[in-house]
Design an enzyme around this catalytic site. Structure first.
Site, PDB file in Angstrom:
ATOM      1  N   LYS A  46      30.554 -45.000  13.405  1.00 48.21           N
ATOM      2  CA  LYS A  46      29.694 -44.002  14.040  1.00 48.21           C
ATOM      3  C   LYS A  46      30.242 -42.578  13.968  1.00 48.21           C
ATOM      4  CE  LYS A  46      26.179 -46.481  15.196  1.00 48.21           C
ATOM      5  NZ  LYS A  46      24.836 -46.163  14.725  1.00 48.21           N
ATOM      6  N   SER A 274      31.120 -57.401  15.466  1.00 41.19           N
ATOM      7  CA  SER A 274      30.063 -57.169  14.471  1.00 41.19           C
ATOM      8  C   SER A 274      30.629 -57.288  13.059  1.00 41.19           C
ATOM      9  CB  SER A 274      29.388 -55.812  14.678  1.00 41.19           C
ATOM     10  OG  SER A 274      30.284 -54.743  14.448  1.00 41.19           O
TER      11      SER A 274
HETATM   12  N1  PMP Z   1      28.881 -52.555  14.839  1.00 38.83           N
HETATM   13  C1  PMP Z   1      29.261 -51.808  15.876  1.00 38.83           C
HETATM   14  C2  PMP Z   1      30.529 -52.177  16.577  1.00 38.83           C
HETATM   15  C3  PMP Z   1      28.485 -50.732  16.297  1.00 38.83           C
HETATM   16  O1  PMP Z   1      28.876 -49.990  17.355  1.00 38.83           O
HETATM   17  C4  PMP Z   1      27.278 -50.451  15.616  1.00 38.83           C
HETATM   18  C5  PMP Z   1      26.405 -49.338  16.099  1.00 38.83           C
HETATM   19  N2  PMP Z   1      25.568 -49.737  17.168  1.00 38.83           N
HETATM   20  C6  PMP Z   1      26.896 -51.257  14.544  1.00 38.83           C
HETATM   21  C7  PMP Z   1      27.732 -52.297  14.168  1.00 38.83           C
HETATM   22  C8  PMP Z   1      25.586 -51.115  13.820  1.00 38.83           C
HETATM   23  O2  PMP Z   1      25.403 -49.895  13.170  1.00 38.83           O
HETATM   24  P1  PMP Z   1      23.960 -49.263  13.016  1.00 38.83           P
HETATM   25  O3  PMP Z   1      23.595 -48.683  14.346  1.00 38.83           O
HETATM   26  O4  PMP Z   1      24.126 -48.234  11.966  1.00 38.83           O
HETATM   27  O5  PMP Z   1      23.002 -50.337  12.638  1.00 38.83           O
END
Ligand code: PMP
Length: 326
Positions: A46, A274
């Protein structure tokens, strides 16, 4: 970061150009590569949108010099915006549902931002509503709205996509990434598809999330522990385009938890949940390509490891599955 070899003026100059590293749990003949986003200064993917969106909004005048940025965020976006805001003389306020990790909120505070909590049961919807209420009370405030702002996708189209394309000399068979806002997947895959329209594109979500319903799948809604990806209401995630995505893969919290521990033990990756979900989904896609079940223009799969496990130690991610608070 390994590619930054000259002295730099600001941490903002260290955003991006993250390493692309092989995931060895994948088949030998269809390698999987993960982009290690914890190498960014705020230690997550991010930071890319934090720097890109704030600079773009200052350039266009949408955000006045010395103004305030207010964002509903699960945490990493707040850190990314807070790193950039601090360097660009912008005030930052973040609205965070309570369930998100205390580490993230501590870091936003350390970076000089204000953090406001909303009740967990109100979800991201509650945080979004509160952010807009706060913005109305100030006359120089902007809510960048990462869930609907095309600049989120554009940051990945301009930066993450070209980095991946160049690192693999354009030989990317599939792009697989977990979707929170979906900015990472849409922007990165958008760039890759422009160079090769056959690039296979797969979204990842935890079991219990509802992105799969946008592809006509009948899946059950449930709570999940995996943090940063998934949605209980795809209609609020305006950047996600189901037409653009070939498939949505669901990964259970239990599998994610086991993979997160395997990645540390066997591959030396200290990554958040994630990343582990992305790893499993990318390995599945690589196996499907190897088995001839999925057509991809090249024998390779790219995914993203969005952040580091250090951000979730307080939630017991390296303990037993039952102890993991998610
Ligand atoms: N993994 C983590 C730990 C995140 O903080 C985010 C952002 N919400 C994402 C994946 C997914 O990214 P995006 O918002 O670009 O789909």
């Amino acid at each position: 970061m390994t590619t930054h070899r000259e002295p730099l003026d600001s941490v903002l100059d260290t955003v991006g150009e993250t390493p692309l590293v092989r995931v060895h749990g994948a088949p030998e003949d269809v390698p999987v590569y993960a982009k290690l986003e914890s190498f960014n200064p705020g230690a997550s993917v991010k930071d890319r949108i934090g720097a890109y969106m704030l600079e773009a909004m200052l350039d266009s005048g949408e955000l006045p010099e010395g103004g305030t940025v207010i964002e509903p965020t699960a945490g990493n976006t707040g850190i990314g915006f807070a790193v950039a805001a601090g360097q660009l003389d912008v005030d930052a306020v973040f609205v965070v549902p309570e369930r998100f990790s205390v580490e993230k909120q501590t870091l936003m505070d350390a970076l000089g931002a204000d953090v406001i909590n909303t009740p967990t049961e109100d979800g991201m919807g509650g945080a979004i509503e509160r952010a807009h209420e706060l913005a109305e009370e100030l006359d120089d405030a902007v809510v960048p709205q990462q869930f609907s702002n095309p600049l989120n996708t554009e940051a990945h189209y301009e930066l993450t996509g070209p980095e991946i394309h160049d690192a693999l000399d354009g030989e990317v068979g599939a792009m697989v990434a977990g979707c929170g806002t979906a900015g990472t997947l849409m922007g990165t895959a958008g760039y890759l598809r422009e160079h090769n329209p056959d690039t296979h594109v797969v979204a990842v979500e935890p079991t219990g999330s509802l992105y799969a319903t946008t592809k006509g799948r009948d899946v059950d809604e449930a709570e999940y522990k995996t943090e940063g990806i998934g949605t209980h209401d795809p209609s609020t995630n305006e950047l996600f385009d189901p037409e653009f995505v070939d498939d949505v893969v669901q990964i259970s919290d239990r599998d994610t938890h086991a993979e997160l521990q395997r990645l540390a033990r066997e591959e030396g990756h200290l990554v958040g949940s994630s990343s582990a979900a992305n790893s499993l989904a990318a390995i599945d896609v690589a196996e499907a390509i190897a088995a001839g079940e999925v057509d991809a223009p090249h024998d390779s799969v790219v995914t993203v490891f969005p952040d580091s496990s250090e951000r979730y130690l307080s939630k017991g991610i390296y303990g037993d599955y039952e102890e993991w608070e998610g």
